[in-house]
Design an enzyme around this catalytic site. Structure first.
Site, PDB file in Angstrom:
ATOM      1  N   GLY B  86       1.891   6.180  -3.922  1.00  0.00           N
ATOM      2  CA  GLY B  86       1.584   4.982  -3.145  1.00  0.00           C
ATOM      3  C   GLY B  86       2.855   4.266  -2.736  1.00  0.00           C
ATOM      4  O   GLY B  86       3.894   4.888  -2.527  1.00  0.00           O
ATOM      5  N   LEU B  87       2.762   2.955  -2.644  1.00  0.00           N
ATOM      6  CA  LEU B  87       3.883   2.125  -2.231  1.00  0.00           C
ATOM      7  C   LEU B  87       4.417   2.548  -0.870  1.00  0.00           C
ATOM      8  O   LEU B  87       5.624   2.651  -0.666  1.00  0.00           O
ATOM      9  CB  LEU B  87       5.006   2.145  -3.264  1.00  0.00           C
ATOM     10  CG  LEU B  87       4.719   1.434  -4.586  1.00  0.00           C
ATOM     11  CD1 LEU B  87       5.929   1.525  -5.499  1.00  0.00           C
ATOM     12  CD2 LEU B  87       4.362  -0.024  -4.350  1.00  0.00           C
ATOM     13  N   CYS B  88       3.527   2.885   0.021  1.00  0.00           N
ATOM     14  CA  CYS B  88       4.000   3.218   1.355  1.00  0.00           C
ATOM     15  C   CYS B  88       3.154   2.488   2.410  1.00  0.00           C
ATOM     16  O   CYS B  88       2.747   3.062   3.403  1.00  0.00           O
ATOM     17  CB  CYS B  88       4.033   4.726   1.587  1.00  0.00           C
ATOM     18  SG  CYS B  88       2.535   5.557   1.107  1.00  0.00           S
ATOM     19  N   GLY B  89       2.902   1.236   2.139  1.00  0.00           N
ATOM     20  CA  GLY B  89       2.222   0.406   3.131  1.00  0.00           C
ATOM     21  C   GLY B  89       0.801   0.865   3.390  1.00  0.00           C
ATOM     22  O   GLY B  89       0.118   1.344   2.497  1.00  0.00           O
TER      23      GLY B  89
END
Lengths: 149, 287
Positions: B86-89
């Site tokens: 994750g952590l990709c908008g």
């Protein structure tokens, strides 16, 4: 000037060769084919082996290709391989290491086969491809041109 | 000074977070460049394959491959390509939203949907959502290879051959540029091809060993190549999206730190003022 045909050798992650040639030799499932300009349309399955491209000056460039497709039109030869390698790529490869890897793979496949859980076709293709790659690198090192399976 | 200490700890913790997001931003930026290169490098393969396939549709093959024949659609196979992490908008969310919309549309038409999940986010989502997962592969890494996606594409082809699914659709992120990534849906099988008018005359090939085998190999490779390409492109999308997301996070952290510092200084000042006034009033009382 000699008549030439356009040659493209493309693998899944890059273009290895794109230029003209007077003669191309390509390994296919049914045997090696030699292609000159004005060859009739042909579509064939590649088998792992050596592609030789003869340029206008008579220079021969050698490539290794894995499984793939060969498409021929009168002035275009397209080789699309899943895996391919130019002469320069072979230099850094350790033959003994590759040999060991292949042996390991061989025994792995054999063990899986005994268990009856093997996608036989893809395993076989991986092994054939690896063995041919090894053969090709060895033939490059020994300096022989045009050794065949 | 209990309040001041609390604020100080908070500032410290946000500063640490900012360090991490900043580092992630830089890592993503450098990985993006490599991923973009890899993406460019896979294009010739797909382009050449497309050329061959287009020639094929122009030619008159005596054998019609199942991949070229439309049949009534009872079940659809959706290949959904997402990232592992994750952590990709909104990259994965947007794509999965689109997948949900497609699934709803198909279900309304009475068509069942089978899912092929590529990437941990996709698999996790469909497991929770209750989708029918036909095949899945995760952890392709930053450099997806043909060998890694071959398993799932073969599973899809097999399902298609056996009539379990009648259409294969690919849902993936398109890398427009480093700022914009767009979810995209594309029908893979049966092939949607337009007849190239530039190739006016028609011919048939010599097939070696025979048209059936060669056509089969060409079409399967072409479709598998497209799937691979989309996974490679997805890595570039992931890195680009993460870079932007982390840049925003870093900026936001900066803002919060600024605000907290203001609060902290005010509290400190207030405490000092209070202390002084206490001393002054104390002195006045004594004097």
């Amino acid at each position: 000037m000699a008549m030439t045909t356009r040659v493209d050798i493309v693998s899944i992650d890059r273009t290895l060769y794109s230029g003209s040639a007077t003669f191309v030799s390509v390994p296919t499932q049914m045997g090696e084919v030699g292609l000159t300009p004005l060859h009739t349309q042909l579509l064939a399955n590649l088998r792992p082996g050596e592609v030789r491209v003869t340029s206008e000056t008579g220079e021969i460039t050698r490539f290794y290709v894995g499984f793939g497709i060969l498409e021929v039109q009168p002035f275009v030869v397209t080789i699309v391989a899943d895996w391919a390698m130019a002469e320069g790529d072979a230099e850094g490869i350790d033959i003994e290491k590759l040999q060991k890897e292949l042996e390991a793979e061989d025994s792995y496949v054999a063990s899986r086969e005994q268990l009856g859980v093997l996608d036989f076709e893809s395993a076989q293709s991986v092994l054939i491809e690896g063995a041919e790659r090894l053969k090709w690198i060895q033939s490059l090192r020994s300096g022989r041109v045009g050794s065949r399976h | 000074m209990a309040v001041a200490k609390e604020i100080r700890t908070k500032i410290k913790s946000i500063q640490n977070t900012r360090k991490i997001t900043k580092a992630m931003e830089m890592v993503a930026a450098s990985k993006m460049r490599r991923a973009q290169e890899a993406m460019e490098n896979t294009r010739p393969y797909a382009a050449k394959m497309l050329e061959v396939v287009q020639h094929l549709t122009n030619a008159h093959p005596e054998y019609r491959h199942p991949f070229m024949v439309e049949r009534p659609v009872k079940r659809v196979g959706l290949i959904v390509v997402t990232t592992d992490r994750g952590l990709c908008g909104g990259l994965n969310v947007n794509l999965l939203k689109m997948a949900l919309n497609e699934i709803r549309d198909y279900t309304e038409k009475g068509v069942e949907v089978e899912v092929c999940a590529i990437g941990a986010k996709s698999r996790g989502f469909f497991k929770r959502f209750g989708g029918n997962i036909l095949a899945s592969v995760t952890h392709l890494g930053d450099r997806p290879t043909y060998a890694k996606v071959r398993g799932v594409t073969n599973a899809m082809f097999k399902a298609y051959d056996e009539g379990q699914i009648d259409r294969i659709v690919l849902l993936r992120n398109e890398f427009v540029n480093s700022m914009v990534q767009r979810p995209q849906s594309r029908q893979l099988v049966p092939l949607v091809l337009e007849r190239d008018e530039r190739l006016g005359h028609r011919w048939d090939y010599i097939y070696e060993p025979d048209s059936r085998d060669v056509l089969d190999a060409v079409l399967r490779r072409y479709v598998a190549g497209l799937v691979l390409q989309s996974t490679v492109e997805n890595v570039a999308c992931e890195m680009a999206a993460r870079r932007i997301a982390m840049k925003n996070a870093t900026d936001n952290a900066g803002e919060i730190i600024k605000e907290l510092k203001l609060v902290y200084n005010k509290a400190r000042q207030a405490a000092i003022t209070q202390e002084i006034s206490e001393i002054v009033s104390g002195a006045a009382a004594v004097g």
